[in-house]
Design a protein around this motif. Structure first.
Motif, short mmCIF file in Angstrom:
data_model
loop_
_atom_site.label_atom_id
_atom_site.label_comp_id
_atom_site.label_asym_id
_atom_site.label_seq_id
_atom_site.Cartn_x
_atom_site.Cartn_y
_atom_site.Cartn_z
N VAL A 21 -10.60 -9.02 7.09
CA VAL A 21 -10.37 -8.54 5.73
C VAL A 21 -9.24 -7.51 5.75
O VAL A 21 -8.96 -6.92 6.80
CB VAL A 21 -11.70 -7.93 5.16
N LEU A 22 -8.61 -7.33 4.61
CA LEU A 22 -7.51 -6.37 4.52
C LEU A 22 -8.04 -4.95 4.76
O LEU A 22 -9.02 -4.53 4.14
CB LEU A 22 -6.88 -6.45 3.13
N ALA A 23 -7.42 -4.23 5.69
CA ALA A 23 -7.84 -2.85 5.96
C ALA A 23 -7.59 -1.99 4.74
O ALA A 23 -6.55 -2.12 4.08
CB ALA A 23 -7.07 -2.31 7.16
N PRO A 24 -8.53 -1.08 4.43
CA PRO A 24 -8.37 -0.26 3.21
C PRO A 24 -7.16 0.67 3.27
O PRO A 24 -6.76 1.20 2.24
CB PRO A 24 -9.67 0.57 3.17
N TYR A 25 -6.58 0.87 4.46
CA TYR A 25 -5.44 1.80 4.55
C TYR A 25 -4.10 1.11 4.27
O TYR A 25 -3.05 1.73 4.40
CB TYR A 25 -5.38 2.50 5.91
N VAL A 26 -4.14 -0.16 3.90
CA VAL A 26 -2.88 -0.87 3.66
C VAL A 26 -2.42 -0.67 2.21
O VAL A 26 -3.19 -0.87 1.27
CB VAL A 26 -3.04 -2.39 3.93
N ARG A 27 -1.19 -0.22 2.08
CA ARG A 27 -0.55 -0.13 0.76
C ARG A 27 0.80 -0.85 0.83
O ARG A 27 1.34 -1.07 1.91
CB ARG A 27 -0.33 1.33 0.36
N ILE A 28 1.31 -1.19 -0.35
CA ILE A 28 2.59 -1.90 -0.43
C ILE A 28 3.49 -1.15 -1.40
O ILE A 28 3.01 -0.64 -2.43
CB ILE A 28 2.40 -3.35 -0.95
N GLY A 29 4.77 -1.06 -1.09
CA GLY A 29 5.70 -0.43 -2.02
C GLY A 29 7.12 -0.92 -1.76
O GLY A 29 7.43 -1.40 -0.67
N TYR A 41 7.93 -2.46 1.76
CA TYR A 41 7.17 -1.92 2.89
C TYR A 41 5.71 -2.31 2.75
O TYR A 41 5.10 -2.13 1.70
CB TYR A 41 7.30 -0.40 2.96
N LEU A 42 5.17 -2.82 3.86
CA LEU A 42 3.75 -3.18 3.91
C LEU A 42 3.10 -2.26 4.93
O LEU A 42 3.51 -2.22 6.08
CB LEU A 42 3.60 -4.64 4.33
N GLY A 43 2.09 -1.53 4.50
CA GLY A 43 1.32 -0.75 5.46
C GLY A 43 1.55 0.75 5.39
O GLY A 43 0.61 1.50 5.34
N PHE A 44 2.78 1.20 5.40
CA PHE A 44 3.14 2.63 5.45
C PHE A 44 2.68 3.27 6.77
O PHE A 44 1.76 2.84 7.40
CB PHE A 44 2.57 3.42 4.27
N GLY A 45 3.36 4.33 7.15
CA GLY A 45 3.04 4.99 8.42
C GLY A 45 3.89 4.39 9.53
O GLY A 45 4.80 3.59 9.28
N SER A 46 3.58 4.76 10.78
CA SER A 46 4.45 4.34 11.88
C SER A 46 4.39 2.83 12.14
O SER A 46 5.26 2.29 12.81
CB SER A 46 4.09 5.10 13.16
N ARG A 81 -14.05 7.41 7.89
CA ARG A 81 -12.61 7.67 7.75
C ARG A 81 -11.93 7.73 9.11
O ARG A 81 -10.79 7.30 9.27
CB ARG A 81 -12.37 8.94 6.95
N HIS A 82 -12.65 8.26 10.10
CA HIS A 82 -12.13 8.21 11.48
C HIS A 82 -12.05 6.76 11.95
O HIS A 82 -11.13 6.37 12.65
CB HIS A 82 -13.01 9.03 12.42
N ALA A 83 -13.05 5.96 11.54
CA ALA A 83 -13.06 4.54 11.95
C ALA A 83 -11.78 3.85 11.48
O ALA A 83 -11.19 3.05 12.22
CB ALA A 83 -14.29 3.85 11.38
N LEU A 84 -11.35 4.17 10.28
CA LEU A 84 -10.10 3.57 9.78
C LEU A 84 -8.93 3.98 10.66
O LEU A 84 -8.03 3.18 10.94
CB LEU A 84 -9.85 4.00 8.33
N PHE A 85 -8.93 5.23 11.09
CA PHE A 85 -7.84 5.71 11.96
C PHE A 85 -7.84 4.95 13.29
O PHE A 85 -6.77 4.57 13.79
CB PHE A 85 -7.99 7.22 12.20
N TYR A 86 -9.02 4.73 13.85
CA TYR A 86 -9.09 4.00 15.13
C TYR A 86 -8.63 2.56 14.95
O TYR A 86 -7.92 2.01 15.79
CB TYR A 86 -10.52 4.03 15.70
N GLU A 87 -9.04 1.94 13.84
CA GLU A 87 -8.60 0.56 13.57
C GLU A 87 -7.09 0.51 13.40
O GLU A 87 -6.41 -0.38 13.92
CB GLU A 87 -9.30 0.00 12.32
N LEU A 88 -6.55 1.47 12.66
CA LEU A 88 -5.10 1.55 12.47
C LEU A 88 -4.40 1.71 13.82
O LEU A 88 -3.28 1.21 14.03
CB LEU A 88 -4.75 2.73 11.56
N SER A 89 -5.08 2.39 14.76
CA SER A 89 -4.50 2.62 16.09
C SER A 89 -4.68 1.42 17.00
O SER A 89 -4.31 1.48 18.18
CB SER A 89 -5.12 3.86 16.73
N GLY A 90 -5.28 0.35 16.50
CA GLY A 90 -5.40 -0.88 17.28
C GLY A 90 -6.67 -0.98 18.09
O GLY A 90 -6.79 -1.84 18.95
#
Ligand SMILES: [Zn+2]
Length: 369
Positions: free
Chosen positions: A13-21, A28-33, A105-114
């Motif tokens: 499923v799409l991760a909740p931290y994904v934004r588009i602009g 840009y898809l995702g934002f951040g590094s 919220r930490h879980a999202l950070f770990y997922e974002l970190s792969g």
């Protein structure tokens, strides 16, 4: 996403931290590094539609069918669009995010970190960290580790809270002045993270013998400023096979590292990391000692916060197994006035008098899945 889960094509499923602009000529898809920059405007619509399609759990096969049959995209383009989402860690397992979970919220950070958040959280819950020094840096290290879900903390400090500590030792209050720092810190941690087992050892600056009497830990964190403690802890940890990390400040420089993994990384003695009195000139060394003897650290709240933030991130990376600790084989410093990053190599020296004969301890797979 691991290759095994891709092989079985589990729904994601799409991760909740994904934004588009869109900025200028780029979407840009995702934002951040990990943000994905898409310059070809013909790809924008199918990519955004694919992203929206993943608001519900979908398999890879379903996504490719959607791109081909609904978005009318050719197979190679469809594969590239899906890869764009995957390489930005935009897709997570269907139940990776539970907003009711205290670590969500930490879980999202770990997922974002792969990493897989569940795995990281389990590793943290099984970890024991021993903290030497409960002052400005120690306060923030301990609070971050306990609230992040580290299972066990041992706090070691012989000092008592003083009024001049309150500019940076934020878990202490005016009412705590005169009380043992380790005890007050433990009280505050238990209020914030009741699942963390916290014990205290109130004692003077440790010598080699008292270090050996301390309980074994998965990581020893040093944030004490007593003279010679880094060398003592390094010898103790290399000898006992325990991982350790130093966090401190050098006047206005926030410093952390090296993360010492005995037998695997460089240790504190592998490279000359600090300036010392000249051993071959006793008279000059004596004079230098008389100057240094009157040193009083200019301890500053923001510098303490910076050092503790960057150090504790590396501790979480190492214990949780996500990302790569910045201080692995390096001693790091942030010059707070001009924001320069200072990196000292702490690579292993095969001729190091302290760690040359040490072999790696059992290695668990760390890092990205
Ligand atoms: Zn060494």
């Amino acid at each position: 996403m691991s290759s095994s889960s891709r092989t079985i094509d589990a729904p994601r499923v799409l991760a909740p931290y994904v934004r588009i602009g869109v900025q200028g000529e780029t979407l840009y898809l995702g934002f951040g590094s990990l943000q994905q920059a898409v310059n070809d405007p013909t790809l924008w619509r199918p990519l955004v539609r694919l992203t929206a399609y993943f608001r519900a759990p979908r398999t890879r096969a379903e996504a490719l069918t959607f791109l081909r049959d609904v978005c009318r995209v050719r197979e190679p383009v469809a594969q590239a669009l899906l890869l764009t989402l995957e390489s930005g860690n935009c897709l997570v397992r269907a139940h990776a995010y539970d907003p009711a979970d205290r670590y969500s919220r930490h879980a999202l950070f770990y997922e974002l970190s792969g990493a897989q958040a569940e795995q990281v959280q389990r590793r943290l819950a099984e970890a024991h960290v021993l903290l030497l020094g409960c002052g400005g840096i120690g306060n923030l290290l301990a609070a971050t580790l306990a609230t992040a879900g580290v299972g066990e903390l041992t706090l070691v400090d012989g000092d008592h809270v003083e009024l001049s500590n309150l500019t940076r030792q934020f878990l202490f209050t005016e009412a705590d002045v005169g009380l043992p720092k380790a005890e007050v810190l433990a009280r505050e941690l238990r209020r914030r993270a009741s699942g963390c087992s916290v014990r205290t050892i109130v004692g003077s600056a440790p010598d080699a013998e008292s270090l050996r009497a301390l309980p074994e830990a998965d990581l020893i964190l040093v944030s004490a400023d007593s003279a010679g403690i880094t060398g003592l802890v390094n010898a103790h940890c290399v000898d006992s096979g325990q991982v350790w990390l130093n966090a401190c400040y050098v006047n206005d420089i926030a410093v952390w590292g090296p993360l010492v993994i005995p037998g695997e990384t460089g240790c504190w003695d592998c490279q000359a990391l600090t300036a010392r009195p000249p051993m071959d000139d006793p008279e000059l060394a004596e004079l230098i000692s008389s100057v240094n003897g009157r040193y009083q650290a200019p301890s500053n709240g923001p510098v303490n916060m910076l050092a503790s933030s960057l150090a504790v991130m590396d501790v979480l990376r190492h214990l949780g197994g996500f990302g790569v600790p910045a201080s692995r084989n390096r001693r790091m410093g942030v010059w707070t006035h001009d924001l320069a990053l200072d990196t000292q190599s702490a690579e292993r020296d095969p001729g190091c008098p302290t760690c040359a004969s040490i072999r790696p301890v059992t290695q668990e797979p760390q890092g990205a899945r």
